[in-house]
Scaffold this active site. Structure first.
Site: not given
Length: 789
Positions: A56-57, A247-248, A278, A639
């Site tokens: 994503k980043t 983002d997010e 998330q 993670r």
DNA sequence: GGACGTTCTGTTTTT
DNA sequence: CAGAACGTCC
């Protein structure tokens, strides 16, 4: 002082020094097809639903790079994130791709970007550009003051509850007036027995404005008002930000959602990236509907789904998917991976929290040897910050270096807040929280009574306390002669500092203030370990300010002012210490699951998987909260790159009490096939002997029992002379054995309770008998220790 | 009025 | 446990 370093590094690191590494056309080849399409779809609304570990980043940063490469002016791009950490990482990565021009992209957290807008245009709402930002502690303190003033019951109107109500109202753009006019809200407050919440809100709102202060929610709320009431400002920013990236997105609340929508309304070049699975911030107003409804807002939206996970092993991905499958509300997607199957997930069951720490420290040590990896490849994630204690202790004993993220932030420490309060007051004389914080610290003979008199006069005349202090006679302030003199001296001192604000640089002025006010002397006098640490923290802060002052030369920004007010602008929103310098540290990371979002580690330990801890006690009340808790567990698991390890303890010290608990329901929601069948159990006798509670415990919160007890920390032991005497006569057992000891059983004994506690070594069985069996305050000073075996 | 000692209370996650 | 509130003494 670990926390201090992070602050320093923030200012030291020249993040835009990177040289450009690759051409964007080259890097596009590194993406998969879906990612590449998402990067290239620059025009019009775009939503990227990105599963955990799906790059994503990468998509976000490449997209920015792609825009720049195609001639978009960096000044026309706005990229919003939730944490400073995420913003920073994005800045670094974009800078690496496109070089120094990246610095001109507006990249930052919602709060910092909107603070910047408000500092420049907030005057239209009556705020000076140097308004103070109140953190949660400041807000709560103000609420407590107001509750007291209104003579309300502070047990009913706790700062937490009231601030929670106010905060969620602000996030839904309801001001105090709207709050009090809303039947539904006021009825709810009455039903909850808090009919005056709206009154507190009104006063809170009024005071903040009077103090020229904004709380966290105001930064969003006031930006909304600004864009709503001043079309020219809205147009200005609409014109400026041709391209907006968020983002997010699943974590945006209504307030944030609306700002983004307004800013993007002109050309709709908006790209949001998120993952409904998330979403873990509903507790602070995040509305998962924002991402679920994006299509309704932008029917033309191009949707991209990133479903391939590049981070984790199949076992981890599958286990995580299995957990989230228990939730009802979600966007359908299948996260999959081509990675290897990987380790199954071990579950460590221990009898106490300290043993949990020892087992994990031991496992880290072993894994580090076997897999030839570094400390920084490990992370320990927990649900609450308080859990870090036992883990720290164990890591220290094993000589494993670690770093804690979050927890009590450097800036929340009393000594730091005190000095910052001086700075705040000098920059903004209206900031009354700051004023009363330091008016008598260090003690200068202006006591509570005098402070109250000032406060009352200020309210009577509807002026600030600073105004009253400046013209005591004009407002009829009656004080004794000596207090009046001291108050005048205080005023003169503050005014003197203020006159230096733009004459001295930040460091010189800060040092001058710390010395002149007596802060340095006062803290230096305290030679207790805590006192020394406080003094060091103060030095650390001054060092940081020094770095800030010197940074100009390092980054070629000689023209930028380096005064204290500029430093304070930066500092106000730097509430999480997330400024890890990956290059010079090799440490195990300890943090909450929330703080771990967006990060990845080869080896991850998720600890404290106990019913009522993770999932948390309050989340068990509603389905929505339990689902959020599941998403949190999902975040934790994903993670991990190579291996995730779970653990729980049967007893744990919490708020000084020994707590019994059972394994969390999440352990059972994971499909057996992903769990290591050789579950690692501790080897202590008790764990073998104690039968595992097998009953149906769904929803049974009573399994979480407080059985009394006390943390035998050193300070308590000094007082616990009776216990010391007892233990002294038994060379076989020491007081220290109690804490790592294993709880065997507990039973009522008259008005007291008996705890059978087994020590660590051979023949170390002891009974602690509590004479005083009040539910609370069961301190060891009332305890007597007996060897029973 | 102010310093200092004792008692009580609230305990999730973060910008 | 830590911070606030309360009580006591100078």
């Amino acid at each position: 002082m670990i926390l201090g370093f992070t602050l320093l590094q923030f200012y030291r690191k020249p993040i835009f020094a990177h040289k450009k590494e690759l051409k964007v056309t080259q890097i596009l080849d590194q993406l998969n097809e879906e990612q590449r399409s998402a990067v290239k779809a620059t025009e019009g609304p775009v939503m990227v639903v990105a599963g955990a570990g799906s790059g994503k980043t990468r998509v976000l940063t490449y997209r920015i790079a792609y825009l720049l490469e195609n001639g978009v002016d960096p000044f026309n791009i706005l990229a919003l994130t939730f944490t400073n950490k995420a913003a920073r990482e994005m800045k670094e990565r974009v800078a690496r791709l496109v070089g120094p021009e990246a610095r001109n992209v507006w990249m930052g957290t919602f709060h910092s970007v909107f603070a910047r807008i408000l500092r420049s245009d907030g005057h239209l709402l009556g705020y000076p550009s140097n308004f103070t930002i109140y953190d949660t502690d400041d807000s709560k303190s103000l609420i407590r003051t107001i509750v007291k003033e209104l003579q309300l019951d502070k047990k009913v109107y706790t700062a937490n509850t009231v601030l929670g109500r106010i905060s969620s109202s602000k996030n839904n753009l309801i001001n105090a007036q709207g709050y009090n006019n809303d039947d539904e809200i006021t009825t709810a407050d009455k039903a909850a027995g808090r009919p005056f919440t709206g009154k507190i809100y009104a006063l809170y709102e009024k005071r903040l404005f009077q103090y020229k202060a904004m709380d966290f929610d105001d930064l969003l709320f006031k930006t909304n008002i600004l864009l709503r009431d001043f079309p020219e400002i809205l147009h200005k920013y609409q014109h400026k930000f041709h391209y907006i990236l968020v983002d997010e997105y699943q974590d945006t609340n209504y307030s944030q959602y609306l700002i983004v929508k307004k800013l993007a309304a002109n050309n709709e070049n908006i790209c949001v990236v998120g993952d409904d699975a998330q979403s873990i911030y509903a507790f602070r107003g995040a509305n998962i509907a924002n991402i679920l409804n994006f299509k309704h807002d932008y029917p033309e939206v191009k949707l991209f789904k990133l479903e391939q996970n590049y981070r984790s092993t199949q076992n981890i991905v599958n286990a995580a998917n299995g957990i989230i499958a228990n939730n009802k509300e979600q966007i359908q997607k299948v996260v999959w991976t081509e990675n290897s199957t990987g380790h199954k997930i071990p579950v460590i069951r221990t009898s106490t929290d300290s043993e949990e720490g020892r087992m994990i420290a031991g496992d880290i040590f072993e894994t580090r040897m076997n897999e030839h990896c570094a400390n920084k490849d490990f992370a320990i994630l927990y649900r609450t910050n308080a859990q870090s204690r036992a883990l720290e202790e164990a890591l220290r004993k094993q000589n494993i270096p670690y770093r804690i993220y979050g927890g009590l932030s450097f800036y929340q420490r009393k000594e730091i807040k005190d000095l910052l309060a001086y700075f705040r007051l000098i920059i903004n004389h209206n900031d009354e929280e700051a004023l009363f914080r330091i008016i008598n610290f260090p003690a200068r003979g202006i006591g509570k009574t005098s402070q109250q008199k000032i406060s009352i006069k200020a309210q009577e005349h509807d002026v600030t306390a600073w105004e009253v202090i400046n013209h005591p006679h004009q407002y009829g302030l009656e004080l004794g002669a000596s207090v009046a003199t001291r108050l005048h001296q205080f005023k003169t001192m503050i005014a003197g500092f203020a006159s230096q604000l733009h004459k001295k640089n930040a460091y010189d002025l800060a040092k001058h203030i710390a010395a002149t006010t007596g802060m340095i002397r006062t803290l230096n006098e305290d030679k207790t370990p805590e006192g020394i640490s406080r003094f060091e923290n103060l030095e650390e802060l001054l060092n940081a300010i020094n770095e800030f002052t010197n940074k100009a030369a390092a980054e070629g920004e000689e023209d930028k002012p380096r005064s204290l007010d500029i430093f304070m602008q930066d500092v106000a929103l730097l509430t999480d210490q997330d400024n890890e310098d990956k290059n010079d540290t090799d440490k195990v990371s300890l943090m909450t699951v929330h703080a771990a979002k967006g990060l990845e580690f080869p080896f991850v330990y998720i600890v404290g998987l106990e019913e009522n801890l993770f999932p948390s006690m309050q989340s068990l009340n509603t389905r929505a909260d339990l689902e959020e808790e599941r998403r949190l567990f999902y975040v934790a698991l994903t993670r991990a790159e190579k291996k995730a390890t779970l653990s729980y303890a049967e007893t744990r010290y919490k708020w000084g009490n020994l707590i019994m608990s059972e394994g969390s329901r999440f352990l059972e929601e994971i499909n057996e096939e992903y769990i290591d069948s050789n579950r690692m159990y501790n080897t202590s006798a008790s764990a073998k002997n104690t039968p595992r509670h097998q009953g149906d415990r769904r929803g049974d919160t009573s399994s979480y029992k407080k059985i009394g007890g006390g943390t035998p920390d050193s300070s308590k032991f000094k007082k616990a002379s009776a216990l010391k005497k007892d233990t002294a006569s038994y060379p076989d057992i020491s007081a220290d054995d109690i804490r790592p000891g294993v709880l065997v059983s507990h039973q009522r004994f008259g008005s007291g309770k008996v705890l059978h506690i087994e020590g660590e070594g051979p023949n170390k069985k002891a009974t602690i008998f509590f004479k005083d069996a009040g539910e609370k305050n069961l301190l060891l000073k009332f305890a007597r220790l007996k060897i029973i075996k």
